[in-house]
Design a protein around this motif. Structure first.
Motif, mmCIF file in Angstrom:
data_model
loop_
_atom_site.group_PDB
_atom_site.id
_atom_site.type_symbol
_atom_site.label_atom_id
_atom_site.label_comp_id
_atom_site.label_asym_id
_atom_site.label_seq_id
_atom_site.Cartn_x
_atom_site.Cartn_y
_atom_site.Cartn_z
ATOM 1 N N PRO A 1 -4.788 -3.099 -6.511
ATOM 2 C CA PRO A 1 -3.993 -2.510 -6.727
ATOM 3 C C PRO A 1 -4.195 -1.171 -7.534
ATOM 4 O O PRO A 1 -3.692 -0.256 -6.621
ATOM 5 C CB PRO A 1 -2.799 -3.148 -7.212
ATOM 6 N N GLY A 2 -4.790 -1.303 -8.858
ATOM 7 C CA GLY A 2 -4.907 -0.367 -9.658
ATOM 8 C C GLY A 2 -5.599 0.689 -8.812
ATOM 9 O O GLY A 2 -5.757 1.919 -9.066
ATOM 10 N N HIS B 1 -5.487 7.173 -3.416
ATOM 11 C CA HIS B 1 -4.906 7.140 -2.637
ATOM 12 C C HIS B 1 -3.834 8.008 -3.434
ATOM 13 O O HIS B 1 -2.646 8.794 -2.392
ATOM 14 C CB HIS B 1 -3.939 6.141 -1.818
ATOM 15 N N ILE B 2 -2.758 7.871 -4.894
ATOM 16 C CA ILE B 2 -2.356 8.528 -5.514
ATOM 17 C C ILE B 2 -2.239 10.303 -4.428
ATOM 18 O O ILE B 2 -0.610 10.918 -4.800
ATOM 19 C CB ILE B 2 -1.998 8.218 -6.371
ATOM 20 N N LYS C 1 0.859 -1.245 -0.307
ATOM 21 C CA LYS C 1 0.260 0.075 -0.290
ATOM 22 C C LYS C 1 0.764 1.768 -0.546
ATOM 23 O O LYS C 1 0.596 2.361 -0.303
ATOM 24 C CB LYS C 1 -1.259 -0.073 1.093
ATOM 25 N N LEU D 1 2.182 1.344 -3.272
ATOM 26 C CA LEU D 1 1.171 1.834 -4.752
ATOM 27 C C LEU D 1 0.980 3.581 -4.366
ATOM 28 O O LEU D 1 0.595 3.851 -5.528
ATOM 29 C CB LEU D 1 0.218 1.089 -3.938
ATOM 30 N N ALA D 2 1.678 4.106 -3.432
ATOM 31 C CA ALA D 2 0.755 5.208 -3.441
ATOM 32 C C ALA D 2 1.990 6.202 -4.509
ATOM 33 O O ALA D 2 2.022 7.330 -4.651
ATOM 34 C CB ALA D 2 0.893 6.190 -1.970
ATOM 35 N N GLN D 3 3.552 5.637 -4.736
ATOM 36 C CA GLN D 3 4.179 6.645 -5.726
ATOM 37 C C GLN D 3 3.779 6.396 -6.789
ATOM 38 O O GLN D 3 3.449 4.964 -7.221
ATOM 39 C CB GLN D 3 5.520 5.918 -5.024
ATOM 40 N N ARG D 4 4.040 6.953 -7.783
ATOM 41 C CA ARG D 4 3.534 7.267 -9.263
ATOM 42 C C ARG D 4 4.733 6.119 -9.856
ATOM 43 O O ARG D 4 4.252 5.615 -10.971
ATOM 44 C CB ARG D 4 3.900 8.847 -9.514
ATOM 45 N N ARG E 1 -4.399 2.911 -6.107
ATOM 46 C CA ARG E 1 -3.360 3.493 -6.806
ATOM 47 C C ARG E 1 -4.384 4.568 -7.052
ATOM 48 O O ARG E 1 -4.278 5.933 -6.337
ATOM 49 C CB ARG E 1 -2.489 2.608 -7.363
#
Length: 241
Positions: free
Chosen positions: A215-216, A222-223, A178, A181-184, A219
């Motif tokens: 996961p998509g 939260h991104i 998690k 996943l918040a990282q581009r 993301r």
């Protein structure tokens, strides 16, 4: 963060005014501000500084320097040494991933205080999972590392934690995923590798089963949640010995 591999040193915070803490061999110091270090004997220190949003958020959780030992985070010395070696070899492409692993390895430095009353075997298993979730192949390997049978470990762990060590390992990996996943900048294959999943497809399957989201989807939600998103590529390691 500073690792004492040999000798003994006094750490004063704030410099010149505070009370001294003593770092012994094997001691690990985490700090977000300046400290004053005075060797009390011949010693060797490995200090690594981090910059960037991720490091700032990590440091903001420290109200004062935290002095721990490597028993609480047994992989810290190994991960710090690997990062230092990469800096010395100018392997800049490896630094973001190695820096992330260092932060993960020390993020539970005070965990021994968070699990009071656990039987030694369960406490050791919890720390082993949290510190090496990416490298553990499963409960069989964990039991071998702890010197007990798999059935005994599962029975004792489940009785104390309310879930088995295998599920605890999976959940720990998901929580680490998690964060990434918040990282581009991180692909699913990279995230799977860093978190201990065998591949992107397996990561997607397990993540959806346990969170109800792909996961998509996670993301996408939260991104942009933070006005200052964390980019692990901003981490820079600086070595001082």
């Amino acid at each position: 963060m500073i690792l004492t591999s040999r000798g003994r040193a006094a750490v004063v915070y704030p410099p010149g005014t505070g009370e001294a803490l003593w770092m012994e061999a094997g001691g690990l110091l985490l700090c977000s501000d300046s400290v004053e270090i005075t060797p009390a004997s011949e010693c060797h220190l490995l200090a690594i500084g981090f910059s960037g949003t991720a490091a700032q958020e990590f440091g903001s959780r420290l109200s004062r320097p935290l002095l721990s030992d490597c028993n609480a985070c047994p992989l810290a010395a190994q991960e710090m040494s690997a990062l230092a070696a990469a800096v010395a070899r100018d392997e800049t492409e490896l630094l973001p991933a190695l820096a992330f692993r260092v932060l993960c390895s020390v993020s539970k430095a005070d965990e021994a205080e968070e699990t009071p009353g656990l039987p030694p075997l369960v406490a050791q298993a919890v720390l082993a999972i949290r510190q090496n979730y990416a490298g553990l192949y499963g409960v069989d390997e964990l039991a071998r590392q702890l010197g007990v049978s798999k059935s005994h470990l599962v029975r004792v762990f489940t009785a104390q934690m309310g879930t088995g060590p295998g599920q605890y390992l999976i959940q720990t990996r998901i929580e680490a995923a998690k964060v990434l996943l918040a990282q581009r900048d991180y692909s699913l294959e990279v995230i799977a590798s860093l978190c201990g999943f065998s591949g992107a497809n397996y990561l997607c399957k397990v993540f959806k089963k346990h969170t109800g989201q792909t996961p998509g989807m996670f993301r996408a939600l939260h991104i942009g949640a933070s006005p200052s998103p964390v980019h692990l590529s901003e981490l820079e390691g600086a070595l001082y010995t």
